[in-house]
Design an enzyme around this catalytic site. Structure first.
Site, PDB file in Angstrom:
ATOM      1  N   LYS A 144       2.142 -42.723  17.873  1.00 17.06           N
ATOM      2  CA  LYS A 144       1.778 -42.421  16.493  1.00 17.06           C
ATOM      3  C   LYS A 144       0.253 -42.361  16.377  1.00 17.06           C
ATOM      4  O   LYS A 144      -0.441 -42.925  17.226  1.00 17.06           O
ATOM      5  CB  LYS A 144       2.375 -43.467  15.552  1.00 17.06           C
ATOM      6  N   LYS A 178      10.644 -54.557  19.628  1.00 14.12           N
ATOM      7  CA  LYS A 178      10.459 -56.008  19.550  1.00 14.12           C
ATOM      8  C   LYS A 178      11.794 -56.742  19.676  1.00 14.12           C
ATOM      9  O   LYS A 178      12.829 -56.280  19.200  1.00 14.12           O
ATOM     10  CB  LYS A 178       9.745 -56.379  18.246  1.00 14.12           C
ATOM     11  N   GLU A 212      -1.926 -57.823   7.983  1.00 18.58           N
ATOM     12  CA  GLU A 212      -2.974 -57.902   8.997  1.00 18.58           C
ATOM     13  C   GLU A 212      -4.170 -58.648   8.426  1.00 18.58           C
ATOM     14  O   GLU A 212      -4.569 -58.406   7.278  1.00 18.58           O
ATOM     15  CB  GLU A 212      -3.403 -56.493   9.434  1.00 18.58           C
ATOM     16  N   HIS A 236       6.169 -47.431  10.701  1.00 22.09           N
ATOM     17  CA  HIS A 236       6.657 -48.786  10.944  1.00 22.09           C
ATOM     18  C   HIS A 236       7.578 -49.298   9.834  1.00 22.09           C
ATOM     19  O   HIS A 236       8.699 -49.742  10.087  1.00 22.09           O
ATOM     20  CB  HIS A 236       5.490 -49.754  11.111  1.00 22.09           C
ATOM     21  N   LYS A 336      -4.590 -54.750   4.996  1.00 17.95           N
ATOM     22  CA  LYS A 336      -5.608 -55.322   5.869  1.00 17.95           C
ATOM     23  C   LYS A 336      -6.413 -56.368   5.118  1.00 17.95           C
ATOM     24  O   LYS A 336      -6.446 -56.373   3.889  1.00 17.95           O
ATOM     25  CB  LYS A 336      -6.523 -54.215   6.407  1.00 17.95           C
TER      26      LYS A 336
END
Length: 492
Positions: A144, A178, A212, A236, A336
């Protein structure tokens, strides 16, 4: 251990390869999952200024600190790695040399991992075709972001499709590799009790968070003009939503899983106009504090001398319009410079319809199923039990840990799992071109509204959980965001 394979990492000395791919492959060799007869070719525009062995040793000292690096294993791994100078725009002797290096009669898989900007996907694939490196044993892995919008994604898919057919094309989303996500699929589709509970009859709402704590330092050239919606939501978050919400596939193979995920994307509620402003929050971080230290704003981090409308935070409330999920809200958020770094899915069940004990009152928390993907994999069920040794009306919340530990198995990191799957030709954990394009249609609709309606960009202080409107997105429904890492609710 699976059969030996050839892996070419285009952009092999770049950031993704150094931080993720090479450490993952080394870990696979240590764990006995990667055959030492496999070959790893790293392409670089300028080659290395030192030996491959020294470069890998310095690299692993930085990115494989947890278990250390064994000298003998490093020698073996370095012997598997070849660095070649190669341009990605024009053919010539370097490409002829690559073709000669990769010639093989043993039928082993040949995986081309494009750890390069999407702008060169097309030309790289064209050159792979020109030099006959796209045959039946070849696969191409696309990192990506796949395009900037629907039109550009369709163009990339069409260009790649002229050189590699869909069965050879592996669009990667490392969250799908994952361990916790794999365990979610295993729990859902191997236990009837979860299937009976997995619907609007018992589930109140679902939260999906990727938080994040870092800013955008080092990614400015990419991030400005891209933003959180394109960078995180389109791939995602929507992929995780699909895995949670999809119907049980007939088989756990690539085609069956991708068919069910596509149905979810087609069922996502399409907002328009004021509905977008009411159900989608976008914001950009300003100066604040992280871990007690002052940090700059988004504009400071990128040293911008002009105003920016790029969002670093997005929160969305949406619905899946089908029978299973009718009227169950899905809340997604990513940002973020948030107080913590974690990724998790919280499936919150409905409250009990009646409390049979007057003393329990408001002390009954709803049941929750937690799927955490970072900073570590973790699955757990939260439920109420009697508080042992206390009065009869006292309850407490306990967590039933569903992690598998001490079984002697080796957990694969997401990139290693996905590389090995690509070498096997298993597309179960990869994204079909139709999924990419439907996700872009949904996301483009929101972005176009922001641009046309001049929708205001909210701000939030670095080190907080986003603007107040994110808190309000839940509270107006009588709900709150749940941060499982701390085991408590946070209010934005």
């Amino acid at each position: 251990m699976q059969d030996a394979f050839d892996l070419v990492i285009f952009g092999g000395t770049g950031d993704l390869s150094r931080r993720k791919l090479l450490p993952a492959l080394y870990a696979g060799l240590v764990a006995g999952r990667v055959d030492m007869a496999s070959r790893i070719v790293l392409t670089s525009r300028s080659g290395l200024k030192t030996s491959t062995h020294t470069w890998l040793e310095e690299l692993f000292e930085q990115y494989v600190p947890a278990c250390g690096v064994d000298a003998d294993t490093l020698d073996t791994f370095a012997g598997m790695v070849t660095v070649v100078e190669l341009g990605l725009t024009d053919g010539g002797p370097d490409w002829e040399a690559l073709k000669a290096l990769l010639q093989s009669d043993d039928g082993r898989a040949l995986v081309h991992f494009l750890a390069v900007p999407p702008a060169v996907f097309t030309r790289t694939c064209e050159l792979l075709g020109e030099y006959d490196l796209n045959g039946q044993r070849a696969r191409v892995v696309l990192e990506k972001p796949l395009g900037h919008d629907l039109e550009s994604a369709q163009a990339i898919n069409a260009d790649v499709g002229r050189c590699f057919d869909e069965s050879q094309t592996f669009r990667i989303d490392h969250y799908l590799g994952k361990e916790a996500v794999q365990n979610l699929l295993a729990l859902r589709f191997s236990n009837i009790m979860f299937e009976e509970l997995w619907s609007a009859r018992t589930i109140d709402h679902i939260q999906i968070t990727i938080a994040e704590d870092l800013g955008v330092e080092g990614r400015g050239g990419f991030y400005e003009g891209t933003g959180a919606m394109r960078d995180m939501v389109q791939n995602h978050l929507l992929q995780l939503l699909c895995l949670v919400a999809m119907e049980p596939p007939a088989r756990l193979d690539g085609d069956s899983i991708r068919d069910e995920k596509l149905k979810v994307l087609k069922s996502l509620k399409q907002y328009s106009g004021p509905e977008i402003d009411s159900n989608v929050v976008r914001a950009q971080y300003t100066a604040g504090a992280m871990a007690g230290e002052a940090v700059g704003s988004y504009k400071d981090d990128l040293e911008l001398d002009h105003e920016s409308s790029t969002e670093t935070f997005v929160a969305i409330k949406t619905y899946i319009e089908n029978w299973r999920w009718a009227n169950v809200p899905f809340y997604m958020r990513t940002g973020k410079r948030l107080p913590d770094r974690f990724a998790e899915i919280v499936i919150q069940f409905k409250p009990i319809p009646h409390s049979p004990h007057a003393g329990w009152g408001k002390h009954i928390n709803p049941n929750r199923f937690i799927i955490r993907m970072q900073p570590e994999d973790h699955l757990a069920l939260r439920m109420m039990v009697k508080n042992h040794g206390s009065k009869s009306e006292a309850l407490k919340e306990v967590e039933m840990n569903l992690d598998v530990v001490g079984d002697g198995g080796t957990r694969l990191g997401p990139y290693l799992r996905l590389i090995l799957d690509a070498a096997r030709g298993d597309q179960s954990l990869f994204v079909h071109r139709d999924e990419v394009e439907h996700a872009w249609r949904w996301v483009d609709n929101i972005i176009e509204h922001w641009q046309q309606a001049d929708s205001p960009l909210k701000t939030y202080q670095a080190g907080t959980w986003g603007p107040y409107e994110v808190h309000d997105l839940m509270v107006r429904d009588g709900r709150q965001w749940f941060h499982e890492t701390s085991g408590r609710l946070n209010n934005g």
